[in-house]
Design an enzyme around this catalytic site. Sequence first.
Site, PDB file in Angstrom:
ATOM      1  CD  GLU A 167      51.131 -45.012 -19.296  1.00 40.69           C
ATOM      2  OE1 GLU A 167      52.109 -45.471 -19.898  1.00 40.69           O
ATOM      3  OE2 GLU A 167      50.638 -43.888 -19.542  1.00 40.69           O
ATOM      4  CE1 TYR A 215      60.244 -41.314 -10.364  1.00 37.44           C
ATOM      5  CE2 TYR A 215      61.134 -39.898 -12.079  1.00 37.44           C
ATOM      6  CZ  TYR A 215      61.166 -40.378 -10.787  1.00 37.44           C
ATOM      7  OH  TYR A 215      62.123 -39.925  -9.919  1.00 37.44           O
ATOM      8  N   GLY A 230      63.082 -39.817 -20.350  1.00 36.88           N
ATOM      9  CA  GLY A 230      62.218 -38.675 -20.024  1.00 36.88           C
ATOM     10  C   GLY A 230      62.369 -37.617 -21.096  1.00 36.88           C
ATOM     11  CG  ASP A 231      59.267 -36.020 -23.364  1.00 35.45           C
ATOM     12  OD1 ASP A 231      59.902 -36.615 -24.262  1.00 35.45           O
ATOM     13  OD2 ASP A 231      58.055 -36.160 -23.173  1.00 35.45           O
ATOM     14  CG  HIS A 268      62.455 -40.409 -29.660  1.00 38.44           C
ATOM     15  ND1 HIS A 268      63.264 -39.307 -29.536  1.00 38.44           N
ATOM     16  CD2 HIS A 268      61.644 -40.396 -28.575  1.00 38.44           C
ATOM     17  CE1 HIS A 268      62.959 -38.662 -28.408  1.00 38.44           C
ATOM     18  NE2 HIS A 268      61.974 -39.310 -27.811  1.00 38.44           N
ATOM     19  CD  GLN A 303      43.950 -34.259 -23.160  1.00 37.49           C
ATOM     20  OE1 GLN A 303      43.419 -35.372 -23.202  1.00 37.49           O
ATOM     21  NE2 GLN A 303      43.914 -33.494 -22.094  1.00 37.49           N
TER      22      GLN A 303
HETATM   23  P1  FAD Z   1      66.124 -42.973 -25.201  1.00 39.11           P
HETATM   24  O1  FAD Z   1      66.009 -44.410 -25.472  1.00 39.11           O
HETATM   25  O2  FAD Z   1      67.300 -42.485 -24.441  1.00 39.11           O
HETATM   26  O3  FAD Z   1      66.069 -42.217 -26.618  1.00 39.11           O
HETATM   27  C1  FAD Z   1      65.954 -40.796 -26.688  1.00 39.11           C
HETATM   28  C2  FAD Z   1      66.468 -40.301 -28.037  1.00 39.11           C
HETATM   29  O4  FAD Z   1      67.885 -40.467 -28.086  1.00 39.11           O
HETATM   30  C3  FAD Z   1      65.941 -41.078 -29.245  1.00 39.11           C
HETATM   31  O5  FAD Z   1      65.782 -40.148 -30.295  1.00 39.11           O
HETATM   32  C4  FAD Z   1      67.034 -42.074 -29.568  1.00 39.11           C
HETATM   33  O6  FAD Z   1      67.042 -42.426 -30.942  1.00 39.11           O
HETATM   34  C5  FAD Z   1      68.268 -41.286 -29.181  1.00 39.11           C
HETATM   35  N1  FAD Z   1      69.372 -42.129 -28.697  1.00 39.11           N
HETATM   36  C6  FAD Z   1      69.281 -43.202 -27.885  1.00 39.11           C
HETATM   37  N2  FAD Z   1      70.514 -43.688 -27.624  1.00 39.11           N
HETATM   38  C7  FAD Z   1      71.390 -42.884 -28.285  1.00 39.11           C
HETATM   39  C8  FAD Z   1      72.809 -42.863 -28.398  1.00 39.11           C
HETATM   40  N3  FAD Z   1      73.568 -43.786 -27.809  1.00 39.11           N
HETATM   41  N4  FAD Z   1      73.380 -41.872 -29.156  1.00 39.11           N
HETATM   42  C9  FAD Z   1      72.614 -40.937 -29.792  1.00 39.11           C
HETATM   43  N5  FAD Z   1      71.262 -40.915 -29.708  1.00 39.11           N
HETATM   44  C10 FAD Z   1      70.663 -41.873 -28.961  1.00 39.11           C
HETATM   45  N6  FAD Z   1      58.091 -39.941 -19.939  1.00 39.11           N
HETATM   46  C11 FAD Z   1      58.032 -39.588 -18.634  1.00 39.11           C
HETATM   47  O7  FAD Z   1      58.510 -38.512 -18.271  1.00 39.11           O
HETATM   48  N7  FAD Z   1      57.463 -40.427 -17.686  1.00 39.11           N
HETATM   49  C12 FAD Z   1      56.938 -41.629 -18.022  1.00 39.11           C
HETATM   50  O8  FAD Z   1      56.435 -42.356 -17.151  1.00 39.11           O
HETATM   51  C13 FAD Z   1      56.972 -42.037 -19.406  1.00 39.11           C
HETATM   52  N8  FAD Z   1      56.474 -43.243 -19.786  1.00 39.11           N
HETATM   53  C14 FAD Z   1      56.580 -43.626 -21.105  1.00 39.11           C
HETATM   54  C15 FAD Z   1      56.108 -44.895 -21.476  1.00 39.11           C
HETATM   55  C16 FAD Z   1      56.179 -45.310 -22.804  1.00 39.11           C
HETATM   56  C17 FAD Z   1      55.683 -46.684 -23.189  1.00 39.11           C
HETATM   57  C18 FAD Z   1      56.725 -44.432 -23.796  1.00 39.11           C
HETATM   58  C19 FAD Z   1      56.789 -44.859 -25.253  1.00 39.11           C
HETATM   59  C20 FAD Z   1      57.202 -43.181 -23.435  1.00 39.11           C
HETATM   60  C21 FAD Z   1      57.149 -42.760 -22.086  1.00 39.11           C
HETATM   61  N9  FAD Z   1      57.636 -41.515 -21.673  1.00 39.11           N
HETATM   62  C22 FAD Z   1      57.570 -41.138 -20.356  1.00 39.11           C
HETATM   63  C23 FAD Z   1      58.186 -40.566 -22.666  1.00 39.11           C
HETATM   64  C24 FAD Z   1      59.721 -40.712 -22.841  1.00 39.11           C
HETATM   65  O9  FAD Z   1      60.367 -40.341 -21.654  1.00 39.11           O
HETATM   66  C25 FAD Z   1      60.131 -39.802 -24.000  1.00 39.11           C
HETATM   67  O10 FAD Z   1      59.612 -40.275 -25.207  1.00 39.11           O
HETATM   68  C26 FAD Z   1      61.610 -39.477 -24.123  1.00 39.11           C
HETATM   69  O11 FAD Z   1      61.753 -38.393 -25.048  1.00 39.11           O
HETATM   70  C27 FAD Z   1      62.487 -40.606 -24.630  1.00 39.11           C
HETATM   71  O12 FAD Z   1      62.663 -41.566 -23.683  1.00 39.11           O
HETATM   72  P2  FAD Z   1      63.416 -42.966 -24.041  1.00 39.11           P
HETATM   73  O13 FAD Z   1      63.540 -43.702 -22.797  1.00 39.11           O
HETATM   74  O14 FAD Z   1      62.769 -43.597 -25.192  1.00 39.11           O
HETATM   75  O15 FAD Z   1      64.858 -42.349 -24.481  1.00 39.11           O
END
Ligand code: FAD
Length: 285
Positions: free
Chosen positions: A17, A49, A108-109, A146, A209
């Site tokens: 990555e 991203y 995304g966060d 998460h 960090q």
């Molecule tokens: P989701 O899968 O939507 O989950 C988010 C939260 O919502 C979780 O707690 C989950 O349990 C909960 N949830 C999911 N579905 C539901 C539902 N139907 N009802 C209620 N709750 C639900 N961030 C960036 O900004 N840019 C990047 O490029 C980036 N790359 C990443 C790469 C990897 C491999 C990882 C592990 C993380 C990356 N992140 C990145 C961070 C990521 O965006 C954050 O961890 C974010 O908080 C969660 O994203 P997600 O896609 O896992 O969210």
Amino acid sequence: MKIKELLARDQITFSCEIFPPKKELEFSGIHKIVDQIHDLGADFISVTYGAGGSTSKKTLEVASYIQDTHHTPALAHLTCCGATKEDIARRVQEMKARGIENVLALRGDLPQDYVPGPYTYAIELIRDIKAQGDFCVGAACYPEGHVECAHKEQDIGFLKEKVEAGCDFLTTQMFFDNNVYYNFLYRVLAAGIQVPVIPGIMPVINAKQIKRSCELSGTVLPPRFKAIADKFAEDPQAMEQAGIAYATEQIIDLIANGVKYIHLYTMNRPQTAAKIVANLSHILR
Ligand code: FAD
């Protein structure tokens, strides 16, 4: 080439990555980083991203460079929180135009001033990407749960829904205890999730960090790792050596236990990645 085809091979898939530079001025440097990562033999390279637009425009430019210059598949990350349906449709069209067929679909966060929009969770993005073309779609997963989800089992339930929405593979958040990953694999399989779960390995070079980012992400630092970080935090060269050795050991243990995929969070440090790969020259291939 689609990443799911790479993962289906009977050999180890090694990926890295990188992140696009935050400042325009630094942009030329990223090509050099890509070239060096490519030379390590990465089967695909993922490009993060920057949610909210900080580096979002650059992700596809870097992904195109990876594919056009090195003929190596790029995995373009895409986040959806704060985006409109039109924003995502435009981005997906641009991927198609550039020949990018692998996307890591993320929520995304959430920023502090987050205003709910059309996307609440990554699953909605996965559905939209799948509806708009023949993409290979990956998603994130969290062996330690998460940080926003109170119950690990609930988190796995949502993960299963993401996979059923069309996700082809998963990549994990960093972890420093392989047993956490093995335990997660059992729970994932028990839930009926059958796509590849790629372990994400973070070589720790900066102890302070990493402690901060572990606090934010809920990643547990095992005592063995803490001892290393405490001892070498103030000595960057010693910390780098220890971080490389630790990541190397983690990867050897994963491969020895039958894991077929390794994803390295390079933090744009190809020299560090190169030392790890050199330690594994007969193990990765
Ligand atoms: P989701 O899968 O939507 O989950 C988010 C939260 O919502 C979780 O707690 C989950 O349990 C909960 N949830 C999911 N579905 C539901 C539902 N139907 N009802 C209620 N709750 C639900 N961030 C960036 O900004 N840019 C990047 O490029 C980036 N790359 C990443 C790469 C990897 C491999 C990882 C592990 C993380 C990356 N992140 C990145 C961070 C990521 O965006 C954050 O961890 C974010 O908080 C969660 O994203 P997600 O896609 O896992 O969210």
